[in-house]
Design an enzyme around this catalytic site. Sequence first.
Site, PDB file in Angstrom:
ATOM      1  N   SER A 237       0.753  -1.087  -0.049  1.00 16.50           N
ATOM      2  CA  SER A 237      -0.162  -0.054  -0.045  1.00 16.50           C
ATOM      3  C   SER A 237       0.829   1.284  -0.010  1.00 16.50           C
ATOM      4  O   SER A 237       0.668   2.267  -0.844  1.00 16.50           O
ATOM      5  CB  SER A 237      -0.793   0.090   1.250  1.00 16.50           C
ATOM      6  OG  SER A 237       0.125  -0.041   2.466  1.00 16.50           O
ATOM      7  N   THR A 238       1.900   1.194   0.704  1.00 14.79           N
ATOM      8  CA  THR A 238       2.746   2.480   0.882  1.00 14.79           C
ATOM      9  C   THR A 238       3.473   2.593  -0.509  1.00 14.79           C
ATOM     10  O   THR A 238       3.855   3.540  -1.130  1.00 14.79           O
ATOM     11  CB  THR A 238       4.113   2.334   1.917  1.00 14.79           C
ATOM     12  OG1 THR A 238       3.115   2.011   3.256  1.00 14.79           O
ATOM     13  CG2 THR A 238       4.359   3.641   1.959  1.00 14.79           C
TER      14      THR A 238
ATOM     15  N   ALA B  94       7.983  -1.510   4.246  1.00 15.29           N
ATOM     16  CA  ALA B  94       8.501  -2.274   5.273  1.00 15.29           C
ATOM     17  C   ALA B  94       7.231  -2.598   6.224  1.00 15.29           C
ATOM     18  O   ALA B  94       6.504  -1.963   6.574  1.00 15.29           O
ATOM     19  CB  ALA B  94       9.684  -2.044   6.171  1.00 15.29           C
TER      20      ALA B  94
ATOM     21  N   GLY C 149       7.346  -8.550   3.226  1.00 12.46           N
ATOM     22  CA  GLY C 149       6.659  -9.956   2.802  1.00 12.46           C
ATOM     23  C   GLY C 149       5.265 -10.126   3.020  1.00 12.46           C
ATOM     24  O   GLY C 149       4.427 -11.093   2.852  1.00 12.46           O
TER      25      GLY C 149
ATOM     26  N   GLU D  24      11.017  -8.570  -4.318  1.00 16.17           N
ATOM     27  CA  GLU D  24      11.511  -7.394  -3.648  1.00 16.17           C
ATOM     28  C   GLU D  24      13.118  -7.468  -3.237  1.00 16.17           C
ATOM     29  O   GLU D  24      13.917  -6.685  -3.348  1.00 16.17           O
ATOM     30  CB  GLU D  24      10.753  -7.229  -2.329  1.00 16.17           C
ATOM     31  CG  GLU D  24       9.593  -6.590  -2.837  1.00 16.17           C
ATOM     32  CD  GLU D  24       8.537  -6.723  -1.546  1.00 16.17           C
ATOM     33  OE1 GLU D  24       7.571  -6.097  -1.483  1.00 16.17           O
ATOM     34  OE2 GLU D  24       8.857  -7.354  -0.347  1.00 16.17           O
TER      35      GLU D  24
END
Length: 224
Positions: free
Chosen positions: A34-35, A87, A99, A107
């Site tokens: 989302s970030t 994160a 994750g 990633e």
Amino acid sequence: MTQDELKQAVAQAAADYVAANAPAGSIIGVGTGSTANCFIDALAPLKDRYRGAVASSEATRRRLEGHGFPVLDLNDVDAIPIYVDGADEINAALHMIKGGGGALTREKIVAAVATTFVCIADGSKLVATLGRFPLPVEVIPMARAHVARELAKLGGTPVLREGFVTDNGNLILDVKGLSIADPVAFETRVNQITGVVTNGLFAVRPADVLLLGTAAGVRTLTVG
């Protein structure tokens, strides 16, 4: 500020960081979640400055393409000056657990290629000791039970992420109940279990810069 507002603030700070530090015509690495989605939206007005992006998941690829970014295969890319990702947890040494969205392997691969890894997170993600957030471990399907037994020996409680398959066709075990005093050593130990693709500790290759959203504004943290 709400959590969404904090995410948007750090995403804009990351877009500004990229604009100031990534040369025109370069390729930007973009994470998942989302970030990271907020970062993609913030970076969209600058897309014509860059040759394209490398995506760490199919979801990220679709969002980038929706904004008109060319998305390149990592095998066709020699250098990534900056990789931006979120994160699930991060400590003062900029070691992370990632994750939660299941994209940890891709990633980690993109982060390995990048010169600078910029983590974007809200203040709730900064912790003294990693492990409160369950550690994702990507496993080959036939090794699921074996890996789960080995993870239990390390002191955690592995739980299969039901109904989820990674972009690589593998499974995720989320390991609960950990308190990770030495993230580098623990990351290495888990990766040595036969059948593990990789785990969500990003400590061997940590972030270089943390843009942390707080009620007082975005803080920039580095190590050293």
